[in-house]
Design an enzyme around this catalytic site. Structure first.
Site, PDB file in Angstrom:
ATOM      1  N   LYS A  33       0.845  -1.205   0.000  1.00 51.12           N
ATOM      2  CA  LYS A  33       0.000   0.000   0.000  1.00 51.12           C
ATOM      3  C   LYS A  33       0.881   1.255   0.000  1.00 51.12           C
ATOM      4  O   LYS A  33       2.083   1.179   0.313  1.00 51.12           O
ATOM      5  CB  LYS A  33      -0.906  -0.026   1.232  1.00 51.12           C
ATOM      6  CG  LYS A  33      -0.152  -0.005   2.558  1.00 51.12           C
ATOM      7  CD  LYS A  33      -1.065  -0.277   3.751  1.00 51.12           C
ATOM      8  CE  LYS A  33      -0.268  -0.254   5.046  1.00 51.12           C
ATOM      9  NZ  LYS A  33      -1.076  -0.705   6.199  1.00 51.12           N
ATOM     10  N   TYR A 242      15.862  30.391   8.052  1.00 50.70           N
ATOM     11  CA  TYR A 242      14.674  31.106   8.540  1.00 50.70           C
ATOM     12  C   TYR A 242      14.677  31.196  10.060  1.00 50.70           C
ATOM     13  O   TYR A 242      14.994  30.224  10.752  1.00 50.70           O
ATOM     14  CB  TYR A 242      13.406  30.339   8.136  1.00 50.70           C
ATOM     15  CG  TYR A 242      13.003  30.477   6.696  1.00 50.70           C
ATOM     16  CD1 TYR A 242      12.737  31.719   6.123  1.00 50.70           C
ATOM     17  CD2 TYR A 242      12.856  29.347   5.904  1.00 50.70           C
ATOM     18  CE1 TYR A 242      12.335  31.819   4.800  1.00 50.70           C
ATOM     19  CE2 TYR A 242      12.453  29.435   4.578  1.00 50.70           C
ATOM     20  CZ  TYR A 242      12.197  30.682   4.028  1.00 50.70           C
ATOM     21  OH  TYR A 242      11.798  30.788   2.729  1.00 50.70           O
TER      22      TYR A 242
HETATM   23  C1  LIG Z   1      -0.321  -1.683   6.901  1.00 51.52           C
HETATM   24  C2  LIG Z   1      -0.937  -2.982   7.311  1.00 51.52           C
HETATM   25  C3  LIG Z   1      -0.142  -4.146   7.378  1.00 51.52           C
HETATM   26  C4  LIG Z   1       1.366  -4.124   7.284  1.00 51.52           C
HETATM   27  O1  LIG Z   1       1.861  -3.706   8.533  1.00 51.52           O
HETATM   28  P1  LIG Z   1       3.422  -3.585   8.866  1.00 51.52           P
HETATM   29  O2  LIG Z   1       3.445  -3.197  10.286  1.00 51.52           O
HETATM   30  O3  LIG Z   1       3.936  -2.516   7.965  1.00 51.52           O
HETATM   31  O4  LIG Z   1       4.040  -4.901   8.596  1.00 51.52           O
HETATM   32  C5  LIG Z   1      -0.787  -5.352   7.591  1.00 51.52           C
HETATM   33  N1  LIG Z   1      -2.127  -5.411   7.788  1.00 51.52           N
HETATM   34  C6  LIG Z   1      -2.909  -4.307   7.774  1.00 51.52           C
HETATM   35  C7  LIG Z   1      -4.360  -4.438   8.001  1.00 51.52           C
HETATM   36  C8  LIG Z   1      -2.331  -3.053   7.544  1.00 51.52           C
HETATM   37  O5  LIG Z   1      -3.111  -1.965   7.559  1.00 51.52           O
END
Ligand SMILES: *Cc1c(COP(=O)(O)O)cnc(C)c1O
Length: 347
Positions: A33, A242
């Site tokens: 994702k 800044y």
């Molecule tokens: C993002 C996510 C993962 C992966 O989690 P990590 O901690 O990055 O391994 C797995 N399951 C769900 C439902 C997630 O939202």
């Protein structure tokens, strides 16, 4: 060229996936994702598919549709947000598997795409996404008759093994799914490290693939190298950046680097983070600005052409700690302006 370079080691990602897969008997999926946590979902997913991954997870149907074009027809692509209004065409055309998270989504899925594969997301205590136990009990007979591809839930505290929440969620997941006769998934990276009780049939590693905590043994994946645009001499008492937040305490040389908060080097790194010339640290000085960041290079023998902010000497979690955040946020904040270079045998 003032464009900074983000180098992504696909072999390291594949090695991390294999190492996490080897921790148990379950099939290891891959969470890609948010553009594979900012590292380029198309290249990363292709490398993981070449390493043997067959099940991928994304947050949105749109991400899944794009991933399908990269991966071709074979791998399973699961969508965490389930079946939202407006997603039906993408789910059908890209053969995505929505992880239905509420009775309303189950109704929508059945009405829009009868017979199309789906999974079910159960809430075991995190209260973020998923059917509550009572909702599931009411719907399970109908949904199980339609043969879901996966029953899943997500752990709220898996990166902290001592939290009683982990065992409580495991117990709830078992209670809700034992005997269902459907493939099950509970563990992300942290859950994999909790041990085999948490693995079930399919695991969902994300951050561990990309070299982040809690997978302490991960191979480092990213190098972020920032070109020096200018080096200037700063006299004692003069200020940099800044708001005049840094005053030179001695005759100093300050390098101006070509990346800033628009590139994910968040402003909270001001005065706290470091960049590296090889193994030699150089403190950031002056406020991180939108496109530029200053570093004190007075102690370097040679004027540097570039300095690294992610490198073997400073991984994502070290940088995250300096900025008061977590490795996940550092990675996903890495902006679109970097030249992303994917290296490795699968590149
Ligand atoms: C993002 C996510 C993962 C992966 O989690 P990590 O901690 O990055 O391994 C797995 N399951 C769900 C439902 C997630 O939202």
């Amino acid at each position: 060229m003032a464009r900074a370079t983000l180098t992504i080691d696909l072999d390291a990602i594949a090695a991390n996936w294999r190492a996490l897969a080897a921790m148990g008997e379950a099939e290891a999926g891959a969470v890609v994702k948010a553009d594979a946590y900012g590292l380029g979902a198309a290249r990363v997913a292709a490398a993981l598919a070449a390493a043997g991954a067959r099940s991928f997870f994304v947050a949105l149907a749109e991400e899944g549709a794009e991933l399908r074009r990269t991966l071709g027809p074979s791998p399973d692509i699961f969508v965490f947000s389930g079946h939202m209004d407006g997603d039906s065409a993408a789910i059908r055309d890209a053969a995505l598997i929505p992880l239905l998270n509420a009775p309303e989504q189950a109704r929508r899925h059945r009405a829009a795409l009868p017979g199309h594969p789906f999974g079910v997301q159960l809430d075991t205590g995190m209260n973020r996404l998923g059917m509550e136990e009572a909702e599931w009990q009411a719907l399970a007979p109908t949904l199980l008759a339609e043969k879901p591809r996966l029953l899943m839930s997500h752990l709220a505290c898996a990166d902290e093994p001592d939290r009683p929440m982990n065992a409580a969620q495991l117990g709830a997941f078992r209670r809700m799914t034992d005997g269902a006769g459907v493939a099950r998934s509970l563990a992300a990276t942290g859950g994999i490290l909790l041990g085999r009780d948490y693995h079930f049939d399919l695991t969902r590693p994300g951050i561990g693939l990309y070299g982040g905590q809690p997978f302490a043994a991960a191979h480092p994946v990213v190098t972020l190298s920032l070109p020096v645009i200018q080096i200037r001499d700063v006299a004692p008492g003069e200020t940099v950046g800044y708001g005049n937040t840094w005053t030179a305490p001695r005759p100093s040389r300050v390098a101006t680097l070509a990346a800033g908060y628009a590139d994910g080097l968040i402003r909270a790194m001001t005065g706290r983070a470091r960049v590296f010339a090889g193994a030699t640290p150089c403190p950031l000085v002056g406020r991180v600005s939108m496109d530029m960041t200053g570093a004190d290079v007075t102690h370097l023998a040679e004027p540097p052409e570039a300095l690294d902010i992610l490198c073997p000497a400073q991984g994502v979690d070290t940088l995250a700690e300096a900025a008061g955040t977590i490795g996940y946020e550092i990675l996903t904040a890495l902006g679109p302006r970097y030249a992303r270079i994917h290296k490795g045998a699968t590149a």
